[in-house]
Design a protein around this motif. Structure first.
Motif, PDB file in Angstrom:
ATOM      1  N   VAL A  54       3.992 -13.306   4.947  1.00 59.12           N
ATOM      2  CA  VAL A  54       3.848 -12.152   5.827  1.00 59.12           C
ATOM      3  C   VAL A  54       2.590 -12.299   6.669  1.00 59.12           C
ATOM      4  N   VAL A  55       2.689 -11.908   7.939  1.00 61.58           N
ATOM      5  CA  VAL A  55       1.533 -11.803   8.822  1.00 61.58           C
ATOM      6  C   VAL A  55       1.318 -10.316   9.063  1.00 61.58           C
ATOM      7  N   LEU A  56       0.130  -9.820   8.742  1.00 61.39           N
ATOM      8  CA  LEU A  56      -0.192  -8.424   8.978  1.00 61.39           C
ATOM      9  C   LEU A  56      -1.233  -8.343  10.082  1.00 61.39           C
ATOM     10  N   GLY A  57      -0.914  -7.606  11.129  1.00 63.22           N
ATOM     11  CA  GLY A  57      -1.829  -7.435  12.243  1.00 63.22           C
ATOM     12  C   GLY A  57      -2.205  -5.983  12.425  1.00 63.22           C
ATOM     13  N   SER A  58      -3.463  -5.767  12.836  1.00 64.71           N
ATOM     14  CA  SER A  58      -3.935  -4.406  13.054  1.00 64.71           C
ATOM     15  C   SER A  58      -5.046  -4.396  14.080  1.00 64.71           C
ATOM     16  N   PRO A  59      -5.040  -3.389  14.946  1.00 64.02           N
ATOM     17  CA  PRO A  59      -6.244  -3.150  15.728  1.00 64.02           C
ATOM     18  C   PRO A  59      -7.347  -2.705  14.764  1.00 64.02           C
ATOM     19  N   THR A  60      -8.578  -2.836  15.189  1.00 65.60           N
ATOM     20  CA  THR A  60      -9.705  -2.429  14.364  1.00 65.60           C
ATOM     21  C   THR A  60     -10.233  -1.092  14.859  1.00 65.60           C
ATOM     22  N   TYR A  61     -10.234  -0.116  13.980  1.00 71.21           N
ATOM     23  CA  TYR A  61     -10.810   1.194  14.277  1.00 71.21           C
ATOM     24  C   TYR A  61     -11.818   1.507  13.188  1.00 71.21           C
ATOM     25  N   ARG A  62     -13.033   1.818  13.597  1.00 72.33           N
ATOM     26  CA  ARG A  62     -14.118   2.120  12.652  1.00 72.33           C
ATOM     27  C   ARG A  62     -14.272   1.001  11.622  1.00 72.33           C
ATOM     28  N   ALA A  63     -14.189  -0.223  12.102  1.00 71.03           N
ATOM     29  CA  ALA A  63     -14.413  -1.441  11.309  1.00 71.03           C
ATOM     30  C   ALA A  63     -13.402  -1.635  10.181  1.00 71.03           C
ATOM     31  N   THR A  64     -12.189  -1.115  10.350  1.00 71.17           N
ATOM     32  CA  THR A  64     -11.149  -1.336   9.352  1.00 71.17           C
ATOM     33  C   THR A  64      -9.774  -1.311  10.020  1.00 71.17           C
ATOM     34  N   HIS A  65      -8.750  -1.576   9.232  1.00 70.91           N
ATOM     35  CA  HIS A  65      -7.381  -1.561   9.757  1.00 70.91           C
ATOM     36  C   HIS A  65      -6.905  -0.122   9.967  1.00 70.91           C
ATOM     37  N   THR A  66      -5.800   0.011  10.668  1.00 72.63           N
ATOM     38  CA  THR A  66      -5.310   1.330  11.056  1.00 72.63           C
ATOM     39  C   THR A  66      -4.735   2.121   9.890  1.00 72.63           C
ATOM     40  N   ALA A  67      -4.728   3.426  10.063  1.00 65.37           N
ATOM     41  CA  ALA A  67      -4.076   4.305   9.094  1.00 65.37           C
ATOM     42  C   ALA A  67      -2.577   4.023   9.056  1.00 65.37           C
ATOM     43  N   ALA A  68      -2.023   3.603  10.188  1.00 67.59           N
ATOM     44  CA  ALA A  68      -0.588   3.276  10.233  1.00 67.59           C
ATOM     45  C   ALA A  68      -0.269   2.120   9.297  1.00 67.59           C
ATOM     46  N   LEU A  69      -1.104   1.075   9.308  1.00 65.64           N
ATOM     47  CA  LEU A  69      -0.874  -0.054   8.403  1.00 65.64           C
ATOM     48  C   LEU A  69      -1.150   0.359   6.964  1.00 65.64           C
ATOM     49  N   ARG A  70      -2.178   1.166   6.770  1.00 66.17           N
ATOM     50  CA  ARG A  70      -2.488   1.643   5.420  1.00 66.17           C
ATOM     51  C   ARG A  70      -1.314   2.445   4.850  1.00 66.17           C
ATOM     52  N   THR A  71      -0.686   3.269   5.685  1.00 65.12           N
ATOM     53  CA  THR A  71       0.470   4.055   5.252  1.00 65.12           C
ATOM     54  C   THR A  71       1.622   3.146   4.826  1.00 65.12           C
ATOM     55  N   LEU A  72       1.859   2.085   5.586  1.00 61.00           N
ATOM     56  CA  LEU A  72       2.901   1.128   5.203  1.00 61.00           C
ATOM     57  C   LEU A  72       2.567   0.505   3.847  1.00 61.00           C
ATOM     58  N   LEU A  73       1.335   0.075   3.666  1.00 61.38           N
ATOM     59  CA  LEU A  73       0.944  -0.554   2.407  1.00 61.38           C
ATOM     60  C   LEU A  73       1.097   0.418   1.229  1.00 61.38           C
ATOM     61  N   GLU A  74       0.849   1.695   1.470  1.00 61.18           N
ATOM     62  CA  GLU A  74       0.987   2.684   0.390  1.00 61.18           C
ATOM     63  C   GLU A  74       2.434   2.880  -0.042  1.00 61.18           C
ATOM     64  N   LYS A  75       3.372   2.459   0.781  1.00 62.48           N
ATOM     65  CA  LYS A  75       4.796   2.568   0.432  1.00 62.48           C
ATOM     66  C   LYS A  75       5.272   1.390  -0.426  1.00 62.48           C
ATOM     67  N   ILE A  76       4.439   0.380  -0.582  1.00 59.76           N
ATOM     68  CA  ILE A  76       4.832  -0.816  -1.326  1.00 59.76           C
ATOM     69  C   ILE A  76       4.571  -0.616  -2.811  1.00 59.76           C
ATOM     70  N   ASP A  77       5.602  -0.823  -3.600  1.00 57.36           N
ATOM     71  CA  ASP A  77       5.554  -0.603  -5.045  1.00 57.36           C
ATOM     72  C   ASP A  77       4.616  -1.604  -5.714  1.00 57.36           C
ATOM     73  N   ARG A  78       3.976  -1.151  -6.798  1.00 63.35           N
ATOM     74  CA  ARG A  78       3.131  -2.033  -7.600  1.00 63.35           C
ATOM     75  C   ARG A  78       3.510  -2.001  -9.070  1.00 63.35           C
ATOM     76  N   LYS A  79       4.644  -1.400  -9.409  1.00 68.24           N
ATOM     77  CA  LYS A  79       5.061  -1.358 -10.806  1.00 68.24           C
ATOM     78  C   LYS A  79       5.380  -2.763 -11.294  1.00 68.24           C
TER      79      LYS A  79
END
Length: 173
Positions: A54-79
């Protein structure tokens, strides 16, 4: 081998999407089948689970990745047993207005490797506006690095597939 690229920009295709697609072009040059999606694609999580890399791309806002990408990552299971990113090779590319925020890539890479157990391709890529041509495509050294990272991501994915130990690594927390 299938390599998926995700654009984490909340504003639609732009320089970040172009950078992700340039990395995918390098992967395709190594024979990989590639696919590009926006972070909000309804099947993004399922496609991530089906990808070899996987290639993950994000604009940088406040020296971190976007809330949009963070929201996607939060949907990924870790069980246990349902960790679609565990062991998956991932390349990180971020774009920003100035070079001072290049370390913003580290937070994303650390989250991916520590929390999700991915194999993060190092070094991360960080491009500023001067790394793009008038059409918004990576140019010069940025274009070369993007292609090289795509090729290296395919090689890393092949190494992970060929190693039972690398493929078996999971997050420890």
């Amino acid at each position: 081998m299938k390599v998926l690229g995700i654009d984490g920009s909340p504003y639609g295709p732009g320089k970040t999407a172009a950078a992700v697609q340039a990395i995918l072009a390098g992967a395709a040059g190594r024979g990989a089948e590639t696919e590009f999606l926006a972070h909000d694609h309804p099947e993004a999580v399922a496609r991530i689970a089906a990808a070899d890399a996987v290639v993950l791309g994000s604009p940088t806002y406040r020296a971190t990745h976007t809330a949009a990408l963070r929201t996607l990552l939060e949907k990924i299971d870790r069980k246990a047993g349902a960790e679609p990113l565990a062991g998956t090779p991932v390349a990180v590319v971020m774009t920003g207005a100035s070079g001072e925020h290049f370390l913003g890539t580290r937070e994303l890479s650390t989250t991916l490797s520590g929390f999700f157990g991915t194999q993060v391709l190092s070094p991360d890529l960080y491009f500023t506006g001067s790394d793009f041509d008038a059409e918004g495509q990576p140019a010069g050294r940025a274009a070369e690095l993007a292609l090289l990272h795509g090729e290296a991501l395919v090689d890393l994915a092949a190494a992970v597939k060929g190693s039972a130990a690398l493929a078996a690594l999971r997050p420890i927390v």
